[in-house]
Structures are given as C-alpha cells and as structure tokens.
Design a protein around this motif. Structure first.
Motif, mmCIF file in Angstrom:
data_model
loop_
_atom_site.group_PDB
_atom_site.id
_atom_site.type_symbol
_atom_site.label_atom_id
_atom_site.label_comp_id
_atom_site.label_asym_id
_atom_site.label_seq_id
_atom_site.Cartn_x
_atom_site.Cartn_y
_atom_site.Cartn_z
ATOM 1 N N ARG A 111 -4.279 3.935 6.734
ATOM 2 C CA ARG A 111 -3.433 3.709 5.560
ATOM 3 C C ARG A 111 -3.432 4.944 4.648
ATOM 4 N NH1 ARG A 111 -5.779 -0.744 7.315
ATOM 5 N NH2 ARG A 111 -4.553 -2.674 7.434
ATOM 6 N N ALA A 112 -4.601 5.515 4.422
ATOM 7 C CA ALA A 112 -4.697 6.706 3.573
ATOM 8 C C ALA A 112 -3.956 7.874 4.208
ATOM 9 C CB ALA A 112 -6.160 7.068 3.333
ATOM 10 N N ARG A 113 -4.072 8.014 5.526
ATOM 11 C CA ARG A 113 -3.396 9.112 6.228
ATOM 12 C C ARG A 113 -1.890 8.907 6.200
ATOM 13 N NH1 ARG A 113 -5.348 13.947 7.181
ATOM 14 N NH2 ARG A 113 -7.316 12.906 7.492
ATOM 15 N N TYR A 114 -1.434 7.665 6.334
ATOM 16 C CA TYR A 114 -0.002 7.384 6.297
ATOM 17 C C TYR A 114 0.565 7.676 4.906
ATOM 18 C CZ TYR A 114 4.421 5.236 7.560
ATOM 19 O OH TYR A 114 5.750 5.028 7.844
ATOM 20 N N ARG A 115 -0.166 7.258 3.870
ATOM 21 C CA ARG A 115 0.288 7.552 2.496
ATOM 22 C C ARG A 115 0.404 9.049 2.282
ATOM 23 N NH1 ARG A 115 -2.633 2.730 1.171
ATOM 24 N NH2 ARG A 115 -4.608 3.857 1.129
ATOM 25 N N LYS A 169 6.573 19.161 8.479
ATOM 26 C CA LYS A 169 5.643 19.398 9.582
ATOM 27 C C LYS A 169 4.283 18.766 9.287
ATOM 28 C CE LYS A 169 3.794 23.095 12.442
ATOM 29 N NZ LYS A 169 3.708 24.527 12.662
ATOM 30 N N ASP A 170 3.794 18.958 8.068
ATOM 31 C CA ASP A 170 2.518 18.356 7.671
ATOM 32 C C ASP A 170 2.618 16.836 7.647
ATOM 33 O OD1 ASP A 170 1.457 20.901 7.350
ATOM 34 O OD2 ASP A 170 1.849 20.957 5.196
ATOM 35 N N ALA A 171 3.768 16.328 7.193
ATOM 36 C CA ALA A 171 3.959 14.880 7.117
ATOM 37 C C ALA A 171 3.918 14.256 8.511
ATOM 38 C CB ALA A 171 5.278 14.554 6.430
ATOM 39 N N ARG A 172 4.593 14.886 9.460
ATOM 40 C CA ARG A 172 4.591 14.364 10.828
ATOM 41 C C ARG A 172 3.188 14.380 11.412
ATOM 42 N NH1 ARG A 172 9.382 13.605 13.358
ATOM 43 N NH2 ARG A 172 8.552 14.050 15.421
ATOM 44 N N ALA A 173 2.434 15.439 11.141
ATOM 45 C CA ALA A 173 1.055 15.525 11.638
ATOM 46 C C ALA A 173 0.196 14.423 11.028
ATOM 47 C CB ALA A 173 0.471 16.902 11.341
ATOM 48 N N SER A 174 0.358 14.175 9.741
ATOM 49 C CA SER A 174 -0.413 13.123 9.075
ATOM 50 C C SER A 174 -0.056 11.745 9.617
ATOM 51 C CB SER A 174 -0.179 13.162 7.566
ATOM 52 O OG SER A 174 -0.700 14.349 7.021
ATOM 53 N N LEU A 213 0.162 16.163 -6.377
ATOM 54 C CA LEU A 213 0.239 14.865 -5.700
ATOM 55 C C LEU A 213 -0.258 14.952 -4.263
ATOM 56 C CD1 LEU A 213 3.548 13.121 -6.779
ATOM 57 C CD2 LEU A 213 1.301 12.105 -6.700
ATOM 58 N N VAL A 214 0.203 15.979 -3.555
ATOM 59 C CA VAL A 214 -0.215 16.155 -2.166
ATOM 60 C C VAL A 214 -1.721 16.365 -2.103
ATOM 61 C CG1 VAL A 214 -0.051 17.679 -0.153
ATOM 62 C CG2 VAL A 214 2.022 16.974 -1.334
ATOM 63 N N GLN A 215 -2.261 17.171 -3.002
ATOM 64 C CA GLN A 215 -3.710 17.420 -3.008
ATOM 65 C C GLN A 215 -4.490 16.136 -3.284
ATOM 66 O OE1 GLN A 215 -4.353 20.619 -5.770
ATOM 67 N NE2 GLN A 215 -3.622 22.176 -4.344
ATOM 68 N N ARG A 216 -3.996 15.326 -4.200
ATOM 69 C CA ARG A 216 -4.684 14.076 -4.508
ATOM 70 C C ARG A 216 -4.706 13.132 -3.309
ATOM 71 N NH1 ARG A 216 -1.814 10.809 -8.515
ATOM 72 N NH2 ARG A 216 -1.546 9.172 -7.007
ATOM 73 N N TYR A 217 -3.549 12.976 -2.667
ATOM 74 C CA TYR A 217 -3.488 12.090 -1.507
ATOM 75 C C TYR A 217 -4.251 12.677 -0.318
ATOM 76 C CZ TYR A 217 -0.378 8.666 -3.589
ATOM 77 O OH TYR A 217 0.144 7.666 -4.367
ATOM 78 N N ALA A 218 -4.282 13.997 -0.206
ATOM 79 C CA ALA A 218 -5.070 14.637 0.857
ATOM 80 C C ALA A 218 -6.557 14.376 0.638
ATOM 81 C CB ALA A 218 -4.785 16.132 0.904
ATOM 82 N N ALA A 219 -7.003 14.451 -0.613
ATOM 83 C CA ALA A 219 -8.411 14.169 -0.920
ATOM 84 C C ALA A 219 -8.742 12.714 -0.593
ATOM 85 C CB ALA A 219 -8.708 14.474 -2.386
ATOM 86 N N GLY A 221 0.772 -1.238 0.000
ATOM 87 C CA GLY A 221 0.000 0.000 0.000
ATOM 88 C C GLY A 221 0.799 1.283 0.000
ATOM 89 N N MET A 222 2.107 1.191 -0.039
ATOM 90 C CA MET A 222 2.908 2.423 -0.056
ATOM 91 C C MET A 222 2.747 3.122 -1.396
ATOM 92 S SD MET A 222 4.344 2.966 2.826
ATOM 93 C CE MET A 222 5.943 3.685 2.984
ATOM 94 N N PRO A 223 2.755 4.464 -1.388
ATOM 95 C CA PRO A 223 2.605 5.183 -2.654
ATOM 96 C C PRO A 223 3.806 4.946 -3.571
ATOM 97 C CG PRO A 223 2.968 6.724 -0.849
ATOM 98 C CD PRO A 223 2.858 5.356 -0.251
ATOM 99 N N ALA A 224 3.512 4.770 -4.841
ATOM 100 C CA ALA A 224 4.581 4.570 -5.833
ATOM 101 C C ALA A 224 5.147 5.927 -6.247
ATOM 102 C CB ALA A 224 4.023 3.849 -7.046
ATOM 103 N N ALA A 225 6.396 5.935 -6.638
ATOM 104 C CA ALA A 225 7.018 7.168 -7.140
ATOM 105 C C ALA A 225 6.457 7.429 -8.533
ATOM 106 C CB ALA A 225 8.525 7.027 -7.173
ATOM 107 N N GLU A 226 5.585 8.427 -8.603
ATOM 108 C CA GLU A 226 4.913 8.720 -9.864
ATOM 109 C C GLU A 226 5.650 9.770 -10.685
ATOM 110 O OE1 GLU A 226 0.846 9.747 -9.047
ATOM 111 O OE2 GLU A 226 0.691 8.194 -7.522
#
Length: 147
Positions: free
Chosen positions: A114-118, A130-135, A98-104, A76-81
C-alpha cells in the motif's frame, strides 16, 4: 476508460500487423532466396516480441488497476494536498517534498504494498512516470508475496 479503449485499439492494430506481416513472411519464406528467407524469419520473430510486450503491459495495467481499486476501497489512496494543474499534475514546487515524504513512508514500511502504491501515485502526479511505474511494479510484487 480511455486507457482501456487505447489498449483495445493498439491490440487490434497489433492483430492487423500480425496478419499482414504473416502474409509477407510466408511470401519471403517460400521465395527460396536466402535473404528472403532471413527476412521472412525476422517478420515472424518481430511480431512475437511486440505481442510479448503488449501482454506484459496489459498484465501490468490490470494488476495495477486491481491494487488501486482495492486501496481506494480501503480509503488508502493519497489525498490531493496541493493545487493540481488541469492535466492532474502536482505543481513543481510542491512535488518534490510530497514525493520525498511518500518515499520515506514507503521505505519505513518496505514490505507494505500500500505504501509503495501510494508512492507510485504521487510520483505519477509529480510527472515522474518511470519512477511511478517502478514503484507500482514493486507494489504488485509485494502484494503477490502477501497473498
């Protein structure tokens, strides 16, 4: 592996700091001078705050690594797109979409760790630590709720 070595080095430095400040605290506390006693008390309290912060960071690292390994084992890890820079970051032009897509995706599945970790992984690759640590903290919280 480098992160673990860094944590070990910092932990050892903190232990050395405890020993040295403990010696100074004892000397100040036994001086009999009110200012010395206050300084000795501060030398006891400040290392405790440092130890608390170190323990919290180590707990975060262990929990994040555990979830990351589990997600990776599930595929389930995100692929390098996109093309990554030598330091592993996403190019600025590609990062925001990319960030917006994964945030949605994370918002759509608000109770899925899993979605939050991705999202956290992508935010980190985009340079938004900072955002990554919060997620990832939120992913850890959600994973505990579902366990």
């Amino acid at each position: 592996m480098m992160a673990r070595a860094g944590v070990i080095v910092i932990g050892l430095c903190l232990v050395l700091y405890f020993v040295l400040t403990g010696q100074w605290a004892f000397l100040y506390l036994t001086s009999g001078d009110p200012v010395g006693i206050a300084m000795g008390a501060a030398l006891i309290v400040l290392p405790l705050i440092g130890a608390w912060a170190l323990v919290r960071e180590v707990q975060f690292g262990v929990q994040a690594e555990r979830l990351g390994s589990k997600l990776d084992a599930e595929g389930g890890m995100p692929a390098a797109e996109t093309e990554l820079s030598p330091n592993g970051r996403i190019a600025r032009a590609d990062a925001e979409p990319l960030v917006q897509r994964y945030a949605a995706e994370a918002e759509a599945a608000s109770d899925d760790w899993r979605a939050r970790y991705r999202l956290g992984v992508v935010q980190d690759a985009a340079g938004r630590r900072k955002d990554a640590r919060a997620s990832i903290r939120e992913a850890i919280r959600l994973a505990k709720l579902t366990s």
